[in-house]
Motif scaffolding. Sequence first.
Motif, PDB file in Angstrom:
ATOM      1  N   ALA A  12     -12.332 -27.395  14.278  1.00 19.09           N
ATOM      2  CA  ALA A  12     -11.167 -27.667  13.434  1.00 19.09           C
ATOM      3  C   ALA A  12     -10.639 -26.404  12.757  1.00 19.09           C
ATOM      4  O   ALA A  12      -9.434 -26.116  12.796  1.00 19.09           O
ATOM      5  CB  ALA A  12     -11.506 -28.723  12.388  1.00 19.09           C
ATOM      6  N   GLU A  13     -11.528 -25.623  12.144  1.00 24.79           N
ATOM      7  CA  GLU A  13     -11.094 -24.415  11.458  1.00 24.79           C
ATOM      8  C   GLU A  13     -10.531 -23.395  12.446  1.00 24.79           C
ATOM      9  O   GLU A  13      -9.514 -22.737  12.171  1.00 24.79           O
ATOM     10  CB  GLU A  13     -12.256 -23.802  10.686  1.00 24.79           C
ATOM     11  CG  GLU A  13     -11.865 -22.556   9.897  1.00 24.79           C
ATOM     12  CD  GLU A  13     -13.015 -21.959   9.111  1.00 24.79           C
ATOM     13  OE1 GLU A  13     -12.841 -20.857   8.557  1.00 24.79           O
ATOM     14  OE2 GLU A  13     -14.097 -22.589   9.058  1.00 24.79           O
ATOM     15  N   PHE A  14     -11.150 -23.292  13.612  1.00 26.46           N
ATOM     16  CA  PHE A  14     -10.672 -22.341  14.621  1.00 26.46           C
ATOM     17  C   PHE A  14      -9.277 -22.722  15.108  1.00 26.46           C
ATOM     18  O   PHE A  14      -8.410 -21.855  15.254  1.00 26.46           O
ATOM     19  CB  PHE A  14     -11.652 -22.310  15.785  1.00 26.46           C
ATOM     20  CG  PHE A  14     -11.253 -21.380  16.901  1.00 26.46           C
ATOM     21  CD1 PHE A  14     -11.023 -20.039  16.656  1.00 26.46           C
ATOM     22  CD2 PHE A  14     -11.118 -21.848  18.200  1.00 26.46           C
ATOM     23  CE1 PHE A  14     -10.658 -19.172  17.681  1.00 26.46           C
ATOM     24  CE2 PHE A  14     -10.756 -20.999  19.225  1.00 26.46           C
ATOM     25  CZ  PHE A  14     -10.518 -19.660  18.969  1.00 26.46           C
ATOM     26  N   ARG A  15      -9.045 -24.014  15.342  1.00 28.22           N
ATOM     27  CA  ARG A  15      -7.710 -24.450  15.758  1.00 28.22           C
ATOM     28  C   ARG A  15      -6.669 -24.130  14.684  1.00 28.22           C
ATOM     29  O   ARG A  15      -5.540 -23.738  14.987  1.00 28.22           O
ATOM     30  CB  ARG A  15      -7.704 -25.947  16.073  1.00 28.22           C
ATOM     31  CG  ARG A  15      -8.453 -26.312  17.343  1.00 28.22           C
ATOM     32  CD  ARG A  15      -8.037 -27.695  17.844  1.00 28.22           C
ATOM     33  NE  ARG A  15      -8.195 -28.727  16.827  1.00 28.22           N
ATOM     34  CZ  ARG A  15      -9.304 -29.434  16.657  1.00 28.22           C
ATOM     35  NH1 ARG A  15     -10.356 -29.215  17.418  1.00 28.22           N
ATOM     36  NH2 ARG A  15      -9.373 -30.362  15.717  1.00 28.22           N
ATOM     37  N   ALA A  16      -7.058 -24.296  13.421  1.00 38.27           N
ATOM     38  CA  ALA A  16      -6.136 -23.972  12.333  1.00 38.27           C
ATOM     39  C   ALA A  16      -5.799 -22.479  12.328  1.00 38.27           C
ATOM     40  O   ALA A  16      -4.647 -22.088  12.074  1.00 38.27           O
ATOM     41  CB  ALA A  16      -6.740 -24.394  10.996  1.00 38.27           C
ATOM     42  N   GLN A  17      -6.790 -21.644  12.612  1.00 36.57           N
ATOM     43  CA  GLN A  17      -6.553 -20.207  12.675  1.00 36.57           C
ATOM     44  C   GLN A  17      -5.601 -19.858  13.816  1.00 36.57           C
ATOM     45  O   GLN A  17      -4.692 -19.019  13.654  1.00 36.57           O
ATOM     46  CB  GLN A  17      -7.874 -19.469  12.850  1.00 36.57           C
ATOM     47  CG  GLN A  17      -8.788 -19.546  11.647  1.00 36.57           C
ATOM     48  CD  GLN A  17     -10.174 -18.992  11.932  1.00 36.57           C
ATOM     49  OE1 GLN A  17     -10.462 -18.532  13.040  1.00 36.57           O
ATOM     50  NE2 GLN A  17     -11.052 -19.037  10.944  1.00 36.57           N
ATOM     51  N   LEU A  18      -5.803 -20.490  14.969  1.00 33.78           N
ATOM     52  CA  LEU A  18      -4.911 -20.244  16.101  1.00 33.78           C
ATOM     53  C   LEU A  18      -3.498 -20.734  15.796  1.00 33.78           C
ATOM     54  O   LEU A  18      -2.510 -20.092  16.179  1.00 33.78           O
ATOM     55  CB  LEU A  18      -5.451 -20.947  17.353  1.00 33.78           C
ATOM     56  CG  LEU A  18      -6.754 -20.404  17.933  1.00 33.78           C
ATOM     57  CD1 LEU A  18      -7.188 -21.237  19.128  1.00 33.78           C
ATOM     58  CD2 LEU A  18      -6.613 -18.932  18.338  1.00 33.78           C
ATOM     59  N   ASP A  19      -3.402 -21.850  15.112  1.00 30.90           N
ATOM     60  CA  ASP A  19      -2.096 -22.386  14.735  1.00 30.90           C
ATOM     61  C   ASP A  19      -1.367 -21.397  13.834  1.00 30.90           C
ATOM     62  O   ASP A  19      -0.151 -21.173  13.969  1.00 30.90           O
ATOM     63  CB  ASP A  19      -2.281 -23.730  14.030  1.00 30.90           C
ATOM     64  CG  ASP A  19      -0.996 -24.537  13.967  1.00 30.90           C
ATOM     65  OD1 ASP A  19      -0.083 -24.284  14.785  1.00 30.90           O
ATOM     66  OD2 ASP A  19      -0.893 -25.432  13.111  1.00 30.90           O
TER      67      ASP A  19
END
Length: 210
Positions: A70-77
Motif C-alpha cells: 500500500a505505501e509503495f503504491r502511494a509513493q509511485l502514485d
Amino acid sequence: MKTLGKREANKLGRRQAIVEIAALSFMEHGYAGTSMSAIATELGGSKSTLWGYFPSKEDLFAAVMDDATAEFRAQLDDVLAHKGELADTVLAFCRKFITKVTSPDGCGLYRLVAAESGRFPEVGRIFSSRGREPVGRLLAHYFQSQIDAGTMRPSDPVRAAHMVLSLCLGDLHQRTLLLGFRASPQDIVAEAEAVTADFLRAYASSESAG
C-alpha cells in the motif's frame, strides 16, 4: 463515543499485530509452512479470535500483501502525479520500482510467490491482484494522460505499462533474485535509464523526443 473509539483503535492494533506476525511467518516458513494455529499461539489468543479477523489463511495472506504494497503504491502514485517531463517521470518511476524489487524484502516476496504458487495458485493470484496489477493501472492511467497531452504517440497505455514493468523486472532484478547479486544505487540508476530509453524510443512522440 470515546469508549467506542478506544475499542476500534484496539481492534485495528490487534489486526495489525496479526498481519505483522503473519508476514514474518510467511517469509520464514512459506505459505504452506504457515498455519493459523501457530499464528494464534504466537499472538497469544485463540484461533476463533484470529478467524474473527481473517476467515482463512488466504484472506490473511491478502492482508499481508496489502500491508506490504500500500505505501509503495502511494509513493509511485506521487511520482506519477508530478507535473514534469515524460522522460523524467518515467525515469523516477523506474528507479523507485527497480529499487523496490531488488531490495531484500522485494526479492524475498518474489521467491515466496515463485516457490508456492505452483501448489497454491491463490498465492500467485493475490500477489498479482495486490501488486503488479494496481501498479500497472497507475502507470497506464499516467500514460493515457500523456497520450492525451501529445507527449506519447497514440498507443495502448496498458501495453506500454506492461512493457515498462517487464523491463524493470529484467536483468538486474533476475541477477539479484536468482544469483544473490547486490544491486548498488549506480546499478539501479543505470537500469532505470536503460528502461526509460527503450520506452521513449518505442512510445515518445516526435515533439517529446525532440
